[in-house]
Scaffold this active site. Structure first.
Site, PDB file in Angstrom:
ATOM      1  N   GLU A  57       0.822  -1.208   0.000  1.00 57.55           N
ATOM      2  CA  GLU A  57       0.000   0.000   0.000  1.00 57.55           C
ATOM      3  C   GLU A  57       0.858   1.260   0.000  1.00 57.55           C
ATOM      4  O   GLU A  57       0.544   2.242  -0.682  1.00 57.55           O
ATOM      5  CB  GLU A  57      -0.914   0.025   1.233  1.00 57.55           C
ATOM      6  CG  GLU A  57      -1.794  -1.211   1.390  1.00 57.55           C
ATOM      7  CD  GLU A  57      -1.198  -2.252   2.322  1.00 57.55           C
ATOM      8  OE1 GLU A  57      -1.902  -2.688   3.246  1.00 57.55           O
ATOM      9  OE2 GLU A  57      -0.006  -2.617   2.118  1.00 57.55           O
ATOM     10  N   SER A 174      20.252 -41.909  -7.590  1.00 56.82           N
ATOM     11  CA  SER A 174      18.959 -41.299  -7.905  1.00 56.82           C
ATOM     12  C   SER A 174      19.087 -40.084  -8.823  1.00 56.82           C
ATOM     13  O   SER A 174      18.087 -39.481  -9.185  1.00 56.82           O
ATOM     14  CB  SER A 174      18.256 -40.865  -6.606  1.00 56.82           C
ATOM     15  OG  SER A 174      19.034 -39.887  -5.923  1.00 56.82           O
ATOM     16  N   ASP A 206      24.235 -37.764  -1.896  1.00 56.68           N
ATOM     17  CA  ASP A 206      24.174 -36.798  -2.991  1.00 56.68           C
ATOM     18  C   ASP A 206      25.145 -35.630  -2.847  1.00 56.68           C
ATOM     19  O   ASP A 206      25.417 -34.941  -3.823  1.00 56.68           O
ATOM     20  CB  ASP A 206      22.751 -36.244  -3.121  1.00 56.68           C
ATOM     21  CG  ASP A 206      21.731 -37.320  -3.466  1.00 56.68           C
ATOM     22  OD1 ASP A 206      22.150 -38.425  -3.882  1.00 56.68           O
ATOM     23  OD2 ASP A 206      20.524 -37.068  -3.314  1.00 56.68           O
ATOM     24  N   ARG A 213      19.382 -22.243  -8.180  1.00 51.15           N
ATOM     25  CA  ARG A 213      20.130 -22.007  -9.412  1.00 51.15           C
ATOM     26  C   ARG A 213      19.162 -21.825 -10.578  1.00 51.15           C
ATOM     27  O   ARG A 213      17.991 -21.598 -10.368  1.00 51.15           O
ATOM     28  CB  ARG A 213      21.093 -23.174  -9.655  1.00 51.15           C
ATOM     29  CG  ARG A 213      22.093 -23.354  -8.495  1.00 51.15           C
ATOM     30  CD  ARG A 213      23.172 -24.381  -8.798  1.00 51.15           C
ATOM     31  NE  ARG A 213      22.669 -25.735  -8.880  1.00 51.15           N
ATOM     32  CZ  ARG A 213      22.415 -26.510  -7.801  1.00 51.15           C
ATOM     33  NH1 ARG A 213      22.587 -26.046  -6.575  1.00 51.15           N
ATOM     34  NH2 ARG A 213      21.973 -27.750  -7.956  1.00 51.15           N
ATOM     35  N   GLY A 305      15.734 -37.883   2.896  1.00 46.96           N
ATOM     36  CA  GLY A 305      15.476 -39.068   2.093  1.00 46.96           C
ATOM     37  C   GLY A 305      14.167 -39.742   2.471  1.00 46.96           C
ATOM     38  O   GLY A 305      13.292 -39.167   3.129  1.00 46.96           O
TER      39      GLY A 305
END
Length: 370
Positions: A57, A174, A206, A213, A305
């Site tokens: 506002e 994976s 991992d 990104r 996981g």
């Protein structure tokens, strides 16, 4: 176009503006504002751009300061505030502007506001309309509304699986089950979240960065990793890259004085010790979620996981599920949701499907868990 349809059109524009604040304004809500004259001509627009910055506002009114707004309408996607916070009360500024009418989507659930802003405007003689595109506004602000009402972050689970229901091969591989567009979409989800959380195995397997990104909008979220017994090696990206001070590690209370805990703290990483009473082998995820709420993190994206995801769902700690299904058949591996196995159909976890769509070659299913 009648006035009701005109109000909806202007509010849709205000909601579009509000969404631009996604990933930047938390723990404040996303808010957009449009000022239009009696003929429906847009005079000014604004939105809340960043936490601590001007409210929507204020930005919209500044652009038309000194103009005669007595016949104009302010469309704003949330009830204007009526209390002193990081900025001045918006209700007072609206009254001082001389604007004649205010249209909002919903009352502010924050106890500091919750109808007081609308009341202040009406007492000053302004016409106030509430409820235009309320459902759309609630969907946009669902995480913030949940946080205001419960003090806990809104938890979204992200799962990527093959068409036959596997999230990884037997050895844990994976990357990458889903395609490029789905992976880009996950970075959009990260940019909208206050925190991204993974468990010990996912962090180890991992070695993720968990940053935003692909030039997606939003701040890089706080990176949260669960490491009950300090098993993770100190050379992970989460502990060594340029964003390491944006990492929080949750450990068991009995590990608080461990040398590795002190090394992490010395490196600028936040270490949170959580009681494991009643569950000595694992962290109490309900206490983790409570602590994240105390840290004013309004939304958490859980990326793995399998054990963390299944526990979140089983213990009723998750609010939304986003499931990516890749057109691949693996035949064996780690099954998704295996720990949710039931003996009878009436025990199954029910998902309220909100949307199903294609993201590149993958299917994305979005649903609510409660």
């Amino acid at each position: 176009m009648n006035i009701r349809e005109h109000d909806r059109t202007m509010m849709r524009r205000a909601l579009d503006l509000a969404a631009r604040g996604s990933g930047f304004v938390s723990p404040n809500p996303m808010v957009g504002a449009v000022i239009a004259d009696a003929n429906g001509t847009v005079l000014s627009e604004g939105y809340h751009r960043e936490y601590g910055g001007d409210h929507a506002e204020v930005e919209a009114l500044r652009k038309v300061a000194g103009s005669d707004l007595s016949n104009a309408t302010l469309y704003v996607t949330l009830e204007p505030c009526n209390h002193q916070g990081k900025t001045l009360p918006c209700s007072d500024l609206i009254i001082e502007s001389g604007i004649g009418r205010v249209v909002t989507t919903m009352r502010d659930p924050n106890p500091l506001v919750n109808g007081r802003g609308n009341k202040r405007l009406r007492e000053a003689g302004l016409e106030v309309v509430v409820g235009v595109l309320e459902n759309e506004a609630r969907k946009l602000k669902e995480a913030w509304i949940h946080f205001v009402r419960t003090g806990k972050p809104y938890v979204t689970i992200k799962v990527a699986q093959s068409l036959d229901g596997y999230i990884a091969l037997p050895g844990g591989e994976s990357q990458w089950i889903t395609g490029e567009m789905a992976r880009q979409y996950v970075h959009k989800l990260r940019g909208a979240a206050d925190a991204v959380m993974v468990g010990t195995r996912t962090a180890l397997q991992d070695n993720p960065s968990l940053t935003v990104r692909y030039d997606m909008p939003g701040r890089s979220p706080r990176r949260v990793v669960l490491d009950r017994s300090l098993e993770l090696p100190p050379d992970l990206k989460l502990f060594t890259d340029e964003f390491k001070t944006n990492t929080t590690v949750f450990i068991g209370e009995d590990m608080a004085e461990h040398p590795q805990a002190y090394k992490l703290r010395d490196a600028g990483i936040t270490v949170e010790a959580i009681s494991v009473e009643g569950n000595p082998d694992n962290l109490r995820l309900d206490r983790v979620i409570n602590r994240l709420g105390e840290m004013e993190l309004t939304s958490v994206l859980v990326e793995g996981g399998a054990a963390v995801i299944d526990t979140m769902i089983a213990e009723d700690l998750a609010d939304k599920l986003i499931l990516f299904i890749a057109p691949k058949l693996l035949g064996h591996g780690i099954k998704s949701f295996q720990r949710l196995a039931v003996d009878r159909l009436d025990q199954a976890t029910i998902l309220n499907i909100h949307r199903t769509e294609l993201v590149g070659e993958d299917i994305m299913v979005t649903g609510y868990l409660k």
